[in-house]
Design an enzyme around this catalytic site. Structure first.
Site, mmCIF file in Angstrom:
data_model
loop_
_atom_site.group_PDB
_atom_site.id
_atom_site.type_symbol
_atom_site.label_atom_id
_atom_site.label_comp_id
_atom_site.label_asym_id
_atom_site.label_seq_id
_atom_site.Cartn_x
_atom_site.Cartn_y
_atom_site.Cartn_z
ATOM 1 N N ASP A 13 91.253 -40.809 19.083
ATOM 2 C CA ASP A 13 91.800 -41.654 19.677
ATOM 3 C C ASP A 13 93.635 -41.699 18.944
ATOM 4 O O ASP A 13 93.480 -42.821 18.503
ATOM 5 C CB ASP A 13 91.061 -42.543 19.060
ATOM 6 C CG ASP A 13 89.993 -42.948 19.645
ATOM 7 O OD1 ASP A 13 89.066 -42.508 20.967
ATOM 8 O OD2 ASP A 13 88.610 -42.990 18.813
ATOM 9 N N GLY A 40 89.126 -41.526 26.417
ATOM 10 C CA GLY A 40 89.671 -42.518 27.129
ATOM 11 C C GLY A 40 91.077 -42.352 26.921
ATOM 12 O O GLY A 40 91.012 -42.553 25.517
ATOM 13 N N HIS A 41 91.504 -42.537 27.876
ATOM 14 C CA HIS A 41 93.087 -42.038 27.147
ATOM 15 C C HIS A 41 93.701 -43.168 27.578
ATOM 16 O O HIS A 41 93.675 -43.539 29.740
ATOM 17 C CB HIS A 41 93.877 -40.835 28.229
ATOM 18 C CG HIS A 41 93.203 -39.627 27.702
ATOM 19 N ND1 HIS A 41 93.364 -38.416 27.506
ATOM 20 C CD2 HIS A 41 92.560 -39.853 25.649
ATOM 21 C CE1 HIS A 41 92.739 -37.436 26.317
ATOM 22 N NE2 HIS A 41 92.489 -38.256 26.162
ATOM 23 N N THR A 128 78.457 -41.310 22.401
ATOM 24 C CA THR A 128 79.245 -41.713 23.167
ATOM 25 C C THR A 128 78.130 -41.847 24.241
ATOM 26 O O THR A 128 78.150 -43.178 25.502
ATOM 27 C CB THR A 128 80.522 -40.757 23.898
ATOM 28 O OG1 THR A 128 80.070 -40.350 24.730
ATOM 29 C CG2 THR A 128 82.151 -41.110 22.884
ATOM 30 N N GLN A 223 89.867 -35.680 22.567
ATOM 31 C CA GLN A 223 88.688 -35.799 21.264
ATOM 32 C C GLN A 223 90.021 -35.656 20.154
ATOM 33 O O GLN A 223 91.325 -35.974 20.364
ATOM 34 C CB GLN A 223 87.759 -35.070 20.426
ATOM 35 C CG GLN A 223 86.717 -36.108 21.304
ATOM 36 C CD GLN A 223 86.736 -35.454 22.908
ATOM 37 O OE1 GLN A 223 86.600 -34.253 23.395
ATOM 38 N NE2 GLN A 223 86.098 -36.117 23.641
ATOM 39 N N THR A 299 86.359 -46.246 25.785
ATOM 40 C CA THR A 299 85.225 -45.525 26.513
ATOM 41 C C THR A 299 83.818 -46.836 26.239
ATOM 42 O O THR A 299 83.049 -47.051 27.186
ATOM 43 C CB THR A 299 84.247 -44.537 26.451
ATOM 44 O OG1 THR A 299 85.934 -43.352 26.162
ATOM 45 C CG2 THR A 299 83.773 -43.666 27.010
ATOM 46 N N SER A 412 106.035 -43.696 17.232
ATOM 47 C CA SER A 412 105.111 -44.563 18.591
ATOM 48 C C SER A 412 105.746 -45.642 17.636
ATOM 49 O O SER A 412 104.040 -45.592 16.175
ATOM 50 C CB SER A 412 104.348 -44.280 18.737
ATOM 51 O OG SER A 412 103.823 -45.151 19.454
HETATM 52 P P1 IMP Z 1 79.975 -36.795 21.778
HETATM 53 O O1 IMP Z 1 81.168 -36.381 21.981
HETATM 54 O O2 IMP Z 1 79.719 -38.242 22.932
HETATM 55 O O3 IMP Z 1 78.439 -35.664 22.053
HETATM 56 O O4 IMP Z 1 79.927 -37.407 20.477
HETATM 57 C C1 IMP Z 1 79.844 -37.075 19.484
HETATM 58 C C2 IMP Z 1 80.995 -37.970 18.275
HETATM 59 O O5 IMP Z 1 82.861 -37.869 19.312
HETATM 60 C C3 IMP Z 1 81.040 -39.376 18.173
HETATM 61 O O6 IMP Z 1 81.272 -38.870 16.979
HETATM 62 C C4 IMP Z 1 81.496 -40.138 19.220
HETATM 63 O O7 IMP Z 1 82.012 -41.139 19.232
HETATM 64 C C5 IMP Z 1 82.643 -38.452 19.202
HETATM 65 N N1 IMP Z 1 83.937 -39.022 20.009
HETATM 66 C C6 IMP Z 1 83.635 -38.435 21.230
HETATM 67 N N2 IMP Z 1 84.472 -38.401 22.137
HETATM 68 C C7 IMP Z 1 85.895 -39.128 21.438
HETATM 69 C C8 IMP Z 1 86.866 -40.137 21.719
HETATM 70 O O8 IMP Z 1 87.603 -39.637 22.499
HETATM 71 N N3 IMP Z 1 87.278 -40.903 21.453
HETATM 72 C C9 IMP Z 1 86.886 -40.610 19.474
HETATM 73 N N4 IMP Z 1 85.959 -40.055 19.041
HETATM 74 C C10 IMP Z 1 84.661 -39.200 20.623
#
Ligand code: IMP
Length: 429
Positions: A13, A40-41, A128, A223, A299, A412
């Site tokens: 993020d 989520g971009h 997520t 991520q 997301t 930014s």
């Molecule tokens: P998963 O990727 O859904 O298995 O989640 C594993 C960990 O990664 C959790 O702590 C999520 O909140 C974090 N996570 C997954 N995708 C994102 C993202 O796009 N941004 C921030 N955290 C993420």
């Protein structure tokens, strides 16, 4: 620099969507290499806001080709809806979006397993719940179903029958849940296969050909480094490799194809989900940063945990990614703070730690060691030159550069594309 890799250097993020969109104007190809629709971009362009989960932000430029590589796990239901959603807004993906035939597919039982495991208190990660971990587990277990299988009805039926039997046993016997039904899933996923067929190809060939021709290629990480399955706060991580090295494996390119690595960081730190976060500010200040920075997951809409900037994780990110330069995001969020803290090390029991520890247990117990920097108490939103930033803001950024040993290329100061300061002499695309 034909091959530029853009990675998150914190817990995700950081604002990669904005920077990918900013750079993609000059890119021929943007290639996503890992993760799934857990990402989520967010892109704000003029009066429009786009939230993309799988498709790289380069798709918003008609001359840019986008790749979803073999390292990504694809939920075809989400992808089809993203493609259709873009089409309704005048963005046509046909002929410009290519999906790797070797990417693994997410099925409903992956979601069920993700949720069932998260529901058990022990071992909760705060995922997520998009089925990401279970899908990557199947890939490693060699029972995954890939995009090339999705478009072959016979192979899909055979593989799905086998996997559903195994998953059904686990869901029923371990978690006491209902077994997934083959026929419903088969019918729906086969339909997605038919819809996605025109996009599916060997993307490794496409990316390598583009690089051979000297085209400008962006490698897009999702991520962030601290969520990397090897180098993050394990087990509170995602199941892929967001670090720059992931681009090589996740796209089928040699490591020497990555000419430069741009690390994206926020001027402070955030994280969603469970796990250690030494500089977290749970109280009023954390809430203030969350409100000013609109720190809610793109997301899941979950509120993000907020805290001070952490140079220990920064140094770790520089090392494991080989970061050449930074983009510092959301500097404007700190505009109203009288004092700003910057973590340069941790106190753990009687030790001082300046290198990121692999033992997550230690990280839970670490107390940050802070430097205090005076705030600038003025708006930075309209600033377009680094030298025009308030002196205290420049000093804070220069200190980050000094601690990282890496220059800042971009800053930014707002969500929109033009709220971006590009440093003179910054070598990007
Ligand atoms: P998963 O990727 O859904 O298995 O989640 C594993 C960990 O990664 C959790 O702590 C999520 O909140 C974090 N996570 C997954 N995708 C994102 C993202 O796009 N941004 C921030 N955290 C993420």
């Amino acid at each position: 620099m034909p091959g530029l890799c853009v990675i998150g250097a914190q817990w995700g993020d950081e604002g990669k969507g904005k920077i990918i969109h900013y750079l993609a104007e000059k890119a021929d190809l943007v290639c996503r290499y890992q993760g799934g629709d857990n990402a989520g971009h967010t892109v704000i362009w003029g009066n429009e806001k786009f939230i993309l989960h799988l498709i790289p932000a380069g798709i918003l430029y008609p001359n840019c080709t986008c790749i979803i590589g073999n390292g990504v796990v694809i939920n075809p239901r989400s992808l089809v809806s993203e493609i259709n959603g873009l089409k309704q807004r005048g963005v046509d993906c046909s002929g410009r979006l290519w999906l790797s035939d070797a990417a693994n597919v997410i099925f409903p039982y992956h979601h069920m397993l993700d949720e069932a495991k998260e529901a058990m208190k022990k071992g909760k990660i705060g995922t997520t719940k998009r089925g990401i971990g279970p899908a990557y587990s199947d890939r490693t277990d060699r029972i995954g179903i890939r995009m090339c299988d999705l478009i072959d009805p016979g192979v899909l039926a055979e593989k799905l029958r086998f996997t559903i039997k195994i998953k059904g046993d686990i869901l029923e016997k371990v978690y006491g849940l209902k077994r997934p039904r083959f026929s419903n899933i088969y019918k729906e996923w086969l339909k997605y296969g038919e819809e996605l067929k025109p996009y599916i190809t060997n993307t490794s060939i496409l990316v390598n050909e583009a690089l051979d021709k000297g085209k400008k290629v962006l490698f897009e990480g999702a991520q962030g480094t601290l969520l990397d399955v090897d180098f993050g706060t394990y087990p509170y991580v995602t199941s892929s490799n967001p670090i720059a090295g992931g681009a090589s494996v996740g796209l089928g390119i040699g490591p020497k194809r990555i000419d430069s690595v741009l690390g994206i960081i926020k001027a402070y730190t955030t994280r969603v989900g469970d796990g250690p976060f030494p500089t977290e500010l749970p109280g009023r200040l954390g809430n203030l940063i969350r409100d000013r920075g609109t720190e809610y997951g793109a997301t899941t809409r979950r509120p993000r945990r907020c805290g001070w900037f952490d140079a220990v994780i920064l140094k770790h990110a520089v090392r494991v990614n080989g970061i050449d330069s930074f983009a510092v995001m959301k500097l404007d969020v700190l505009d109203t703070l009288r004092n700003i803290r910057l973590c340069t090390g941790y106190r753990w029991r009687r030790h001082t730690i300046t290198e990121y520890p692999s033992q997550t247990r230690i990280l839970f117990e670490c107390k940050p060691i802070y430097e205090e920097w005076p705030g600038w108490l003025t708006s930075t939103k309209g600033v377009r030159q680094f030298e025009e930033l308030p002196g205290n803001a420049q000093a804070y950024l220069r200190r980050i550069e000094e601690l990282a040993g890496v220059p800042i290329a971009l800053v930014s100061v707002g969500a929109e594309r033009d709220h971006t300061i590009q440093r003179k002499g910054a070598k990007l695309l």
